[in-house]
Design a protein around this motif. Structure first.
Motif, short mmCIF file in Angstrom:
data_model
loop_
_atom_site.label_atom_id
_atom_site.label_comp_id
_atom_site.label_asym_id
_atom_site.label_seq_id
_atom_site.Cartn_x
_atom_site.Cartn_y
_atom_site.Cartn_z
N ARG A 200 -6.73 6.27 -2.25
CA ARG A 200 -7.05 5.58 -3.51
C ARG A 200 -8.38 6.03 -4.12
O ARG A 200 -9.06 5.25 -4.75
N LEU A 231 -5.41 3.49 -10.37
CA LEU A 231 -6.35 3.27 -9.27
C LEU A 231 -7.55 2.44 -9.73
O LEU A 231 -8.06 1.61 -8.97
N GLU A 234 -6.47 -1.12 -9.77
CA GLU A 234 -6.45 -1.65 -8.40
C GLU A 234 -7.86 -1.96 -7.92
O GLU A 234 -8.11 -2.97 -7.29
N TYR A 238 -9.47 -5.41 -6.73
CA TYR A 238 -10.16 -5.51 -5.44
C TYR A 238 -11.55 -6.14 -5.63
O TYR A 238 -11.94 -7.04 -4.90
N LEU A 261 -3.39 -6.84 -1.13
CA LEU A 261 -3.89 -5.62 -1.81
C LEU A 261 -4.30 -4.57 -0.78
O LEU A 261 -3.96 -3.38 -0.90
N LEU A 262 -5.01 -5.01 0.24
CA LEU A 262 -5.49 -4.06 1.25
C LEU A 262 -4.33 -3.43 2.03
O LEU A 262 -4.36 -2.24 2.35
N ASN A 264 -1.34 -2.95 0.79
CA ASN A 264 -0.73 -1.99 -0.14
C ASN A 264 -1.54 -0.71 -0.22
O ASN A 264 -1.00 0.38 -0.40
N GLN A 265 -2.86 -0.87 -0.10
CA GLN A 265 -3.73 0.31 -0.16
C GLN A 265 -3.82 1.03 1.18
O GLN A 265 -4.55 2.01 1.30
N LYS A 266 -3.15 0.50 2.17
CA LYS A 266 -3.18 1.04 3.54
C LYS A 266 -4.58 1.03 4.14
O LYS A 266 -4.94 1.86 4.97
N ASN A 267 -5.38 0.08 3.66
CA ASN A 267 -6.72 -0.08 4.22
C ASN A 267 -6.61 -1.10 5.37
O ASN A 267 -7.00 -2.25 5.25
#
Lengths: 392, 292
Positions: A200, A231, A234, A238, A261-262, A264-267
């Motif tokens: 991202r 991005l 997003e 965030y 959200l995290l 989805n962001q793969k964080n």
């Protein structure tokens, strides 16, 4: 007798001097105590206490360039950049060619937007320490800020030579090339920034969009700009949720939004922390335990993932998806029998989910039971095609 | 090899038992995973030559990249240098400097569990020596005819040939003296070797917690890029760190640190002239090469 009197008088005269010696030693002891407590605070992330302790130490013994440097670093961490700069300057007055203190001063000037001041300090860093990658990096970034793009290019190139895969440095190098109209090189560097950067990472897409536009490749430019805008959106979400959770630490909806959200962001590392916070606020919510389990799974911590999934199942024993996750965590740990029981339970509760059949099919295959493996694989294909046709 | 075992057990009346034990030991020493490594009278453990993995791609930025490093055979001390050992050196320094003490460890009057140097040298002979600068540690090592371990030597001795997060493995355990309250040594140092379960693959003790340990290397956050194959295409051989710097690398974490900072790859740095209650050291020496 007279000699005794002389000795007593002599000792009486010397007594105040002995006091001075004691006082000095006491002072040094207090200095040591403050320094020790300063370090202990820094190690625990308590920079405010570290500042007080180092300040107190320096009142007693002011000429310790190293403690002044650590004091500056604590101020820096607290974002008191003017105070940090002052401490670094005091440290450098005692030890002028201390590379790390010079670098710290350069960075703090950069943060204060004093790029003109930062440049000579950082030039001194790289002159004293020709392999100082961070020195080159911040020097290059300062030059970009000062729009001295042509000068920035060799400096940033040196920085990425010394520290490859530094996404931020490639981004700056791309920007420098973009501004001296070397678009192909700019694109090359923005792509490297994306390759080595975090997921991202928005800015390189903007750079790519601009570079493609200048080269007349409008379609590519539009695509990159769209990614950039998505991005940015997003990121704004965030930021909004982070601010909200800071302002209202008990706002469960904000925490839930942030966790989603995290994920989805793969964080995943941050998602783990956020799900743990959600669980703290609502310990009986199975969804949070489930989310935590999925995040742990993504981080390859199957044992932790299984614990969280087991809790979720206990809280919501009729949710098929929880058994599917639990089965996956067991399978990751090699507990195939437990995994099989969990997948069977998931299918028993909801036989219409294609991926439950796929998971159990893989498991049967590992048991060598080709018949059941194929049966469930066919069910998976059938259900998946049904789902796709419904969507169409 | 393994002579410590021999001298302890050799018994004429029980020769067969001795031989059986000796053969089992010999077998164990060549069997990976349960190896027994040789140690000499000075409690130095021999670390065999070979390549190991240094750094980590998943932890702090300065631990990247994970890379292969080749080290020749070397010895590393099984324990951190103790107060009693350092006291011998310190006494001798005082004599040689006409009674003017040199390399005196710092006093920690405010920490009764550690205390002033003279006091702790007598009260806690088996505690690791603290309050010593890098220069003090280096002088002690030279006096012993040895040296400080390089950062690579330290890491290999701590993590073994696999990627262990802590010397004992990858699970969080109370096998080290850290800031955690469940290790039995809250708020102070532990005698060296107090955590036998925390030993490394090679049998080196206390490589996590108790005291940070000075290493020979200067600190650089990007040094691993230069000692890795990223530039040289082959594992770096016996890396000794950058040629200059401001800070010396310290390793292993201490009694004031969280366990996450006590990992085998975590790097920290300190000005070499600082003397604190949480930094000590251990020794290393290069193994003599046998001629072919």
């Amino acid at each position: 007798m007279r000699n005794w009197i002389k000795i007593v008088i002599f000792l009486w005269i010397c007594l105040p001097f002995a006091g001075i010696a004691d006082e000095k030693s006491d002072d040094h002891s207090r200095y040591v105590q403050h320094v020790e407590q300063g370090f202990a605070a820094i190690f625990q992330g308590d920079n405010q206490t570290a500042i007080s302790e180092f300040e107190a130490a320096l009142v007693i013994e002011p000429d310790h360039y190293e403690i002044l440097h650590y004091l500056g670093m604590a101020y820096d961490q607290q974002q008191f950049w003017n105070k940090a700069a002052e401490s670094y300057q005091r440290s450098l007055a005692l030890m002028p060619d201390n590379v790390e203190a010079l670098y710290s001063l350069g960075v703090v000037y950069f943060k204060l937007d004093k790029w003109v001041d930062a440049v000579p300090v950082l030039e001194r860093v790289v002159a004293l320490s020709p392999h100082h990658a961070r020195g080159y990096e911040i020097l290059g970034k300062s030059l970009v800020k000062l729009r001295r793009y042509a000068e920035a290019v060799p400096i940033l190139t040196k920085a990425v030579t010394l520290k490859p895969r530094a996404a931020g440095t490639y981004q700056e190098l791309g920007t420098a090339y973009l501004n001296i109209k070397e678009y192909t090189k700019a694109i090359e560097n923005f792509k490297k920034a994306l390759a080595f950067g975090p997921g991202r990472y928005a800015e390189p897409h903007h750079g790519l969009g601009t570079a493609y536009l200048r080269l007349g490749e409008r379609e590519k430019s539009r695509t990159e700009m769209q990614i950039y805008q998505q991005l940015q959106k997003e990121f704004a979400e965030y930021e909004r949720l982070t601010r909200l959770t800071r302002a209202e630490p008990d706002n469960i909806e904000a925490w839930t939004g942030l966790a989603t959200l995290l994920m989805n962001q793969k964080n995943y590392p941050q998602a783990v922390q956020v799900f743990q916070k959600c669980i703290e606020l609502a310990p009986d919510n199975a969804n949070f335990h489930h989310g935590l389990s999925r995040a742990f799974m993504a981080l390859n911590y199957p044992k932790h993932a299984a614990e969280a999934a087991e809790k979720a199942v206990r809280l919501m024993p009729n949710a098929s998806i929880l058994y599917n996750t639990l089965g996956s965590t067991y399978a990751m740990q090699g507990k195939r029998r437990d995994a099989l029981a969990a997948f069977q339970k998931a299918i028993e509760l909801d036989s219409e989910q294609p991926y439950y059949h796929l998971n159990i099919s893989k498991l049967y295959q590992s048991f060598g039971n080709q018949k059941l493996a194929q049966e469930h694989y066919r069910a998976y294909e059938h259900l998946l095609s049904q789902q796709k046709s419904k969507q169409q | 090899m393994n002579t410590f075992y021999l001298s302890r057990n050799r018994n004429n009346s029980n020769y067969f038992l001795f031989m059986a034990r000796y053969l089992i030991l010999l077998l164990l020493s060549v069997c990976p995973g349960i190896a027994v490594f040789a140690q000499d009278a000075e409690n130095m453990i021999r670390i065999p030559a070979g390549t190991f993995t240094m750094g980590s791609d998943n932890r702090a930025a300065d631990e990247k990249p994970m890379h292969k490093v080749y080290l020749d055979t070397y010895y590393i001390s099984k324990y951190e240098v103790t107060n009693a050992e350092y006291y011998e050196f310190w006494k001798q320094q005082a004599v040689s400097a006409q009674g003017v003490p040199q390399h005196t460890p710092e006093n920690f009057t405010h920490l009764p569990q550690i205390g002033d140097w003279h006091e702790r040298a007598k009260r806690f002979p088996n505690h690791p020596v603290v309050g010593v600068s890098w220069h003090d540690a280096n002088a002690y090592a030279a006096w012993k005819g040895m040296r400080l371990p390089t950062e690579a030597e330290w890491e290999k001795a701590a993590r073994g040939y696999t990627d262990r997060v802590w010397p004992w493995g990858n699970a969080i355990e109370s096998y080290a003296n850290t800031a955690a309250s469940d290790d039995g040594y809250k708020g102070g140092l532990a005698p060296v070797g107090s955590f036998p379960k925390g030993k490394s693959y090679y049998g080196v003790m206390d490589m996590a917690g108790n005291v940070w340990e000075w290493t020979a290397d200067w600190y650089s956050d990007v040094y691993y890029w230069h000692s890795s194959q990223a530039f040289t295409k082959r594992p770096k051989k016996n890396p000794t760190g950058p040629t200059a710097g401001s800070w010396r690398v310290i390793r292993g974490g201490s009694w004031i640190d969280k366990i996450s900072r006590c990992s085998t790859t975590f790097r920290f740095y300190l000005y070499p002239n600082l003397k604190t209650s949480f930094v000590g050291f251990r020794l290393a020496k290069t193994a003599e090469k046998t001629s072919k």
